[in-house]
Design an enzyme around this catalytic site. Structure first.
Site, PDB file in Angstrom:
ATOM      1  N   ARG A 163     -63.219  -8.595  16.662  1.00 50.79           N
ATOM      2  CA  ARG A 163     -62.625  -9.851  16.155  1.00 50.79           C
ATOM      3  C   ARG A 163     -61.116  -9.697  15.919  1.00 50.79           C
ATOM      4  NH1 ARG A 163     -67.195 -10.667  17.260  1.00 50.79           N
ATOM      5  NH2 ARG A 163     -68.707 -11.973  16.146  1.00 50.79           N
ATOM      6  N   SER A 235     -69.724 -16.789  10.804  1.00 47.00           N
ATOM      7  CA  SER A 235     -69.633 -15.673   9.839  1.00 47.00           C
ATOM      8  C   SER A 235     -68.327 -15.799   9.067  1.00 47.00           C
ATOM      9  CB  SER A 235     -69.622 -14.331  10.570  1.00 47.00           C
ATOM     10  OG  SER A 235     -70.762 -14.166  11.359  1.00 47.00           O
ATOM     11  N   GLU A 331     -63.361 -13.105   8.174  1.00 53.83           N
ATOM     12  CA  GLU A 331     -63.127 -13.414   9.591  1.00 53.83           C
ATOM     13  C   GLU A 331     -62.403 -14.756   9.681  1.00 53.83           C
ATOM     14  OE1 GLU A 331     -66.493 -13.190  12.387  1.00 53.83           O
ATOM     15  OE2 GLU A 331     -65.610 -14.874  13.457  1.00 53.83           O
TER      16      GLU A 331
END
Ligand code: FAD
Ligand code: EPU
Length: 338
Positions: A163, A235, A331
């Site tokens: 990510r 998420s 995130e």
């Protein structure tokens, strides 16, 4: 197209009704260059926004948002093994996956149903079910926000990580992605070892790109809330990557803890499991809440404010730190005061 004092409700998947002073939609690369040329006269700060599926606004945005509507999927090159395909940064990601599967091109079928636009795929290095965008990205075409020049980044130059990419680090906010080039396979190589994927394909019949896509869609629908119905950004935290020595201690104490060995000496731990152990699954805090099927997903139950969702995430971070001595990283990107 320039919009003033525009609601962002349809531009973020939490469904938060903040306003932006100015929102400019660009339809072509030339458009983007010309808008950026005027950037001295544009109200600051500047934000490049895709589908807003990884962003939490906490207030009205008093600046200029540039939203890419750059479209088009083009076959750039073909070899017997590969096809290089480029997609405009404004192409809906899942429509691109559907195009790829329909054309018999393999590589991104495991990334089905991820919300957002193609332009964000290299920023985030999106990933799911054992595949990351970095596995298929050939290069990323951008316009520099500072001097409006075109710059192409090879896969290596993007410095992809979990990510993560150079566009979230050193070059954060410095480049507008206009097109992403993908290297897709003419005959697929399946990656099916993640969780229940294989079993789900088995229920559908033969192994094919179409069935892998459908299996991923079925699993995702069973776990994750649909942002059209319940505001969320997937998420909220990344899965923490910790020292394997510490993971071994935790495994002794919690034999059921899910973990994934990473590079030598590091282990990834399932953040959703950590949150569930801290008792967060299904918990509400005002109009913000933790999803009842997947604790890693924070939701807007109706009229939450961005600050309420942020405050919940802070409480979660603190409790995970107190119980497990693990620092979670968000995130989701916070845009606005906290
Ligand atoms: P935005 O949220 O609009 O922007 C994200 C970042 O990219 C921002 O920093 C923005 O400035 C930048 N950006 C966007 N477009 C451009 C551009 N053209 N040029 C330069 N910078 C740009 N993610 C995963 O990786 N895997 C998943 O499985 C997954 N599942 C999800 C499930 C749900 C239900 C939801 C709501 C989200 C999920 N996500 C997942 C997160 C999200 O979908 C991805 O991060 C997606 O790539 C974000 O795309 P976006 O267009 O909405 O980007
Ligand atoms: N788990 C729990 N309780 C929970 C949630 C999960 O115990 O409330 C456990 C599960 O049982 C499983 C493990 O945690 O053993 C992992 O859960 P899951 O397979 O649902 O995946 P995840 O690690 O929570 C990651 C990505 C997702 C991606 C899926 C599938 C991150 C931060 N998230 O989730 O990406 O779709 O794997 O590959 O890496 C996103 O980035 O927004 C996102 C949704």
């Amino acid at each position: 197209m320039i919009y003033k004092n525009v609601s962002l409700k349809n531009y973020n998947t939490f469904g938060l009704d903040y306003k932006a002073s100015t929102l400019i939609k660009v339809k072509t690369e030339e458009d983007a260059i010309s808008v950026l040329h005027q950037s001295k006269s544009l109200k600051k700060p500047l934000l490049i926004l895709g589908g807003g599926s990884n962003i939490l606004f906490t207030a009205d945005f008093d600046g200029t948002i540039i939203h890419s509507g750059i479209g088009g999927i083009k076959i750039e090159e073909k070899t017997p093994e590969y096809v290089i395909v480029s997609a405009g940064s404004g192409v809906n990601w899942d429509e691109f996956v559907e195009w790829s599967v329909s054309n018999g091109n393999g590589g991104i079928e495991n990334l089905s149903l991820i919300p957002g636009l193609t332009g964000a795929s290299p920023i985030q290095n999106i990933g799911a079910y054992g595949i990351e965008a970095k596995d298929v990205i050939e290069k990323v075409r951008t316009v520099s926000i500072d001097d409006c020049s075109i710059r192409e980044f090879s896969n290596g130059e993007c410095m992809f990580g979990y990510r993560n990419s150079i566009f979230k680090q050193e070059y954060k906010g410095k480049f507008l992605v206009t097109r992403v080039f993908f290297r897709l396979r003419t005959s697929p190589e399946y990656r099916l070892n993640y969780g229940s994927l294989n079993a789900e394909i088995g229920k559908l019949g033969e192994l094919s790109l179409r069935n892998v896509r459908q299996a991923v869609i079925n699993i995702r629908r069973s776990k994750l809330p649909d942002p059209q119905v319940t505001g969320n950004a997937g998420s909220f935290f990344k899965n923490p990557v910790i020292a394997s020595a510490y993971a071994d201690i935790l495994k002794e104490k919690y034999p059921l803890m899910p973990f994934y060995p990473e590079t030598t000496g590091k282990t990834k731990i399932a953040a959703g499991w950590l949150l569930e152990q801290c008792g967060w699954k299904g918990k509400k805090s005002g109009a913000a809440a933790v999803h009842e099927n997947q604790a890693l997903v924070l939701i807007n139950t109706g009229n939450a404010s961005g600050k309420e969702i942020y405050d919940l995430s802070e409480k979660i971070k603190q409790s995970v730190f107190e119980k497990f001595n693990i620092e979670l990283d968000r995130e989701v990107e916070i845009v606005g005061p906290i």
